[in-house]
Design a protein around this motif. Structure first.
Motif, PDB file in Angstrom:
ATOM      1  N   VAL A   1      -5.862  -1.173   7.785  1.00 39.22           N
ATOM      2  CA  VAL A   1      -5.819  -2.517   7.206  1.00 39.22           C
ATOM      3  C   VAL A   1      -6.813  -3.394   7.957  1.00 39.22           C
ATOM      4  O   VAL A   1      -6.488  -3.972   8.998  1.00 39.22           O
TER       5      VAL A   1
ATOM      6  N   TYR B   1      -3.925  -6.753  -1.312  1.00 38.79           N
ATOM      7  CA  TYR B   1      -3.604  -5.542  -2.071  1.00 38.79           C
ATOM      8  C   TYR B   1      -2.639  -5.901  -3.204  1.00 38.79           C
ATOM      9  O   TYR B   1      -2.375  -7.077  -3.447  1.00 38.79           O
TER      10      TYR B   1
ATOM     11  N   ARG C   1       0.279  -7.008  -5.216  1.00 40.60           N
ATOM     12  CA  ARG C   1       1.364  -7.876  -4.762  1.00 40.60           C
ATOM     13  C   ARG C   1       1.855  -8.757  -5.902  1.00 40.60           C
ATOM     14  O   ARG C   1       1.236  -8.869  -6.954  1.00 40.60           O
TER      15      ARG C   1
ATOM     16  N   LEU D   1       0.853  -1.190   0.000  1.00 39.82           N
ATOM     17  CA  LEU D   1       0.000   0.000   0.000  1.00 39.82           C
ATOM     18  C   LEU D   1       0.888   1.238   0.000  1.00 39.82           C
ATOM     19  O   LEU D   1       1.937   1.266   0.661  1.00 39.82           O
TER      20      LEU D   1
END
Length: 229
Positions: A131, A199, A201, A120
Motif C-alpha cells: 500500500v 481502492y 470502497r 483490497l
C-alpha cells in the motif's frame, strides 16, 4: 400413593418453572435483537441525513471528544504520513476475503486521523498487499465516523516485518501509538468514493455486520420460541 402424588406435583412445578425461565430468556433475547435493529436503523438514517446535507466540517472535528460517536461530513487538506499502513483483517466484499486499508493523514490543522482508503483482496496464501503512500499535498473528503465495530473481543494488531499493522479490530489510539503518532483522532474518515485515490470502497457504516432486517428476523425467531414454549 400420596408420596407419588407429591413427587408428581413437585416435578410439574419444576417443569413449569423451567418453562417460565425459558420463556423469559427467549423474550429477553428477542427484545435485545429489536433494540439492535432500532439502533442500526437509526444509524443508517443519520448517515442518509449527513450525506444529503454534506455540510463539510474541518478535519480537526475528528478529534472533538464530544463528537466521538457522531457522524459528520468533513473535508480538508494535508498529507499522508510516511508511516506504515494499517490493514483491518477479516473484511468481506463481494464474497471475497480481504483487508480494509487505512493510512494516517496529517491535516494542515488538527490531529492526525486514520483515513480509510478502501478494500483490497487477499490471495490464498494471505500475502498482504503493498500500500504505497499517496504523495504530496492531498485534498480529502468523506464521512467522519467511529471506527468499525470489532465484536466482543478486544481490538489489537500485529506489526509485520515491513512495519504494517495487521489489525483484528480498529483502535485509532492504539494504532497511533504503534505508528509513532500518539495524537490520533478517535474517529476515522471514510474516504469519498468519488475521489481518485485509494481502492474499492463505499460509505457503508455497517460492513461485515448484521443489517437491521437480520436483527428483526432473529427477534421474530426468539419470540416464536418463547410462544412455542
Amino acid at each position: 400413593m400420596h408420596t407419588r402424588t407429591r413427587r408428581s406435583g413437585a416435578g410439574l412445578a419444576v417443569g413449569w418453572l423451567a418453562a417460565l425461565l425459558a420463556i423469559a430468556c427467549f423474550a429477553a433475547l428477542g427484545h435485545w435483537q429489536l433494540g439492535r435493529q432500532q439502533e442500526k436503523q437509526q444509524l443508517l438514517e443519520r448517515v442518509d441525513e449527513t450525506l444529503a446535507a454534506k455540510q463539510a466540517l474541518p478535519l480537526a472535528a475528528a478529534a472533538d471528544p464530544g463528537r466521538a460517536r457522531a457522524l459528520d461530513w468533513s473535508a480538508g487538506d494535508g498529507h499522508f504520513a510516511d508511516v506504515p499502513a494499517v490493514l483491518l483483517d477479516n473484511q468481506q466484499r463481494g464474497g471475497r476475503a480481504g483487508v480494509r486499508v487505512y493510512r494516517a493523514f496529517v491535516p494542515i490543522v488538527g490531529d492526525a486521523l486514520l483515513v480509510e482508503l478502501g478494500w483490497l483482496p487477499l490471495p490464498g496464501d494471505r500475502r498482504l498487499p503493498e500500500v504505497p503512500v499517496p504523495p504530496g499535498l492531498q485534498h480529502v473528503a468523506g464521512l467522519l465516523a467511529p471506527p468499525p465495530s470489532h465484536g466482543l473481543g478486544p481490538a489489537g494488531f500485529a506489526a509485520q516485518d515491513d512495519g504494517t499493522l495487521l489489525a483484528i479490530g480498529l483502535d485509532p489510539a492504539a494504532a497511533g501509538r504503534g505508528l509513532g503518532l500518539p495524537r490520533m483522532a478517535p474517529r476515522v474518515l471514510k474516504l469519498d468514493p468519488a475521489l481518485p485515490i485509494g481502492y474499492a470502497r463505499d460509505l457503508d457504516v455497517l460492513p461485515n455486520t448484521l443489517p437491521p432486517e437480520r436483527h428483526l428476523g432473529y427477534a421474530v425467531q426468539w419470540f416464536a420460541l418463547a410462544l412455542a414454549v
